[in-house]
Design a protein around this motif. Structure first.
Motif, mmCIF file in Angstrom:
data_model
loop_
_atom_site.group_PDB
_atom_site.id
_atom_site.type_symbol
_atom_site.label_atom_id
_atom_site.label_comp_id
_atom_site.label_asym_id
_atom_site.label_seq_id
_atom_site.Cartn_x
_atom_site.Cartn_y
_atom_site.Cartn_z
ATOM 1 N N LYS A 2 10.160 -8.554 -10.881
ATOM 2 C CA LYS A 2 9.016 -8.050 -11.628
ATOM 3 C C LYS A 2 8.335 -6.886 -10.912
ATOM 4 O O LYS A 2 7.987 -6.987 -9.735
ATOM 5 N N ASP A 44 1.220 -13.407 -16.459
ATOM 6 C CA ASP A 44 1.708 -13.436 -15.080
ATOM 7 C C ASP A 44 0.518 -13.779 -14.204
ATOM 8 O O ASP A 44 -0.551 -14.152 -14.716
ATOM 9 N N PHE A 103 4.088 -15.420 -11.227
ATOM 10 C CA PHE A 103 3.593 -15.830 -12.538
ATOM 11 C C PHE A 103 2.403 -16.781 -12.490
ATOM 12 O O PHE A 103 1.683 -16.898 -13.481
#
Length: 326
Positions: A2, A44, A103
């Protein structure tokens, strides 16, 4: 891995991003012109975004469900003053593609230091029966670790890993700082209530890829769960003073302050009244911090009024940001 987070939305306004989220919620809705679309919430560790997906709805429903990690491609834009993402692609993410730490938000404080400080306050109790009761909770092999890890809420205040401990410790500090001004308050009893008032949240909430309510939490709620936990501990500690049990249980049952806020009882003792007021204050102050941060993340100046805050029925203004901007 991410590389785009919700807090980055203002920097990517009108841009296309490819990234990973937790799928927090997903609803199938009807289009006005026929057909269906998806109304989603993706999250997230930095926050949540509303999402819409207008095409490929059937495929998305078949492969993804609430609580799943997903890889998405979509356009960031503003709608009614808030950022959202319009999804072009969505698929289930493989375990190898995600790091769970990206997250779930977590406390910025050291959990073990907070735990040690909390235990230190209990060790200083003059009332050894209350000390015995609180340590019975903190030393429990199941309750203790859950107390350290649990969020304090799903969404409103301290909604992050370690949030329950952070909220309780801050509340205990505020209680200890306030109690000397009110000689009718028993400080040990007040702190006991502060530590145990939300203990039911370790069973009301679940925290995996996202925060949600357990079935027990939905059906019973943390206040009644905490009442049952207290009675179980009192039976284990027997003999335990019945008058103390009643006073502690009353604080648990009345800490929301009003019937309309979910309290089975109104606060009736000095400790219960003070606990309810300080708990509400501590939660509101953290909720304010969250709103100020969210406003800045959405592109507002730190000196601007926030959007309407539904939980408080008002917009908010960050005094420090307002004065700094001036």
């Amino acid at each position: 891995m991410k590389d785009f987070f919700v807090e980055d939305a203002a920097r990517f306004d009108n841009a296309t991003v490819t990234t990973y989220f937790v799928l927090t919620s997903m609803q199938v809705r009807d289009k006005k012109q026929g057909g269906q679309y998806l109304a989603l919430m993706v999250s997230d560790k930095t926050g949540s975004l509303e999402a819409r997906m207008w095409d490929d709805v059937t495929e998305a429903i078949a492969t993804c469900d609430e609580g799943c990690y997903v890889k998405v491609q979509g356009d960031i834009s503003r709608y009614q003053g808030r950022f959202q993402i319009t999804l072009k692609k969505l698929r289930l993410a493989a375990e190898s593609e995600v790091d769970p730490k990206d997250f779930q938000p977590s406390t910025k404080f050291d959990v073990e230091q907070m735990w040690g400080e909390l235990r230190g306050y209990v060790s200083a109790f003059k009332n050894l029966e209350l000390q015995r009761l609180v340590f019975a909770f903190l030393d429990d092999e199941q309750i203790g670790p859950a107390f350290k890890a649990a969020p304090a809420a799903k969404r409103l205040h301290h909604a992050w890993l370690g949030g329950l401990l952070e909220h309780v410790l801050t509340l205990v500090r505020v209680c200890l700082g306030t109690a000397p001004f009110y000689p009718e308050v028993d400080a040990d009893l007040l702190v006991t209530g502060a530590i145990l008032h939300d203990i039911g949240k370790i069973r009301e909430l679940s925290w995996g890829s996202s925060f949600s309510y357990t079935l027990e939490g939905q059906m019973i709620g943390h206040i009644s769960i905490a009442q049952g936990m207290l009675r179980e501990k009192v039976r284990e500690l027997a003999p335990f003073p019945e008058k103390l049990r009643v006073l502690v249980e009353h604080m648990i049952l009345s800490h929301h302050g009003k019937y309309e806020f979910g309290s089975p009882k109104l606060p009736m003792t000095p400790e219960a009244i003070l606990l309810s007021a300080l708990d509400d204050l501590e939660a509101k102050m953290q909720a304010m911090r969250n709103e100020f941060a969210a406003a800045v993340a959405s592109g507002k100046s730190s000196g601007e009024v926030t959007d309407w805050v539904r939980s408080m029925d008002r917009p908010l203004l960050n005094t420090q940001g307002y004065l700094k901007d001036e």
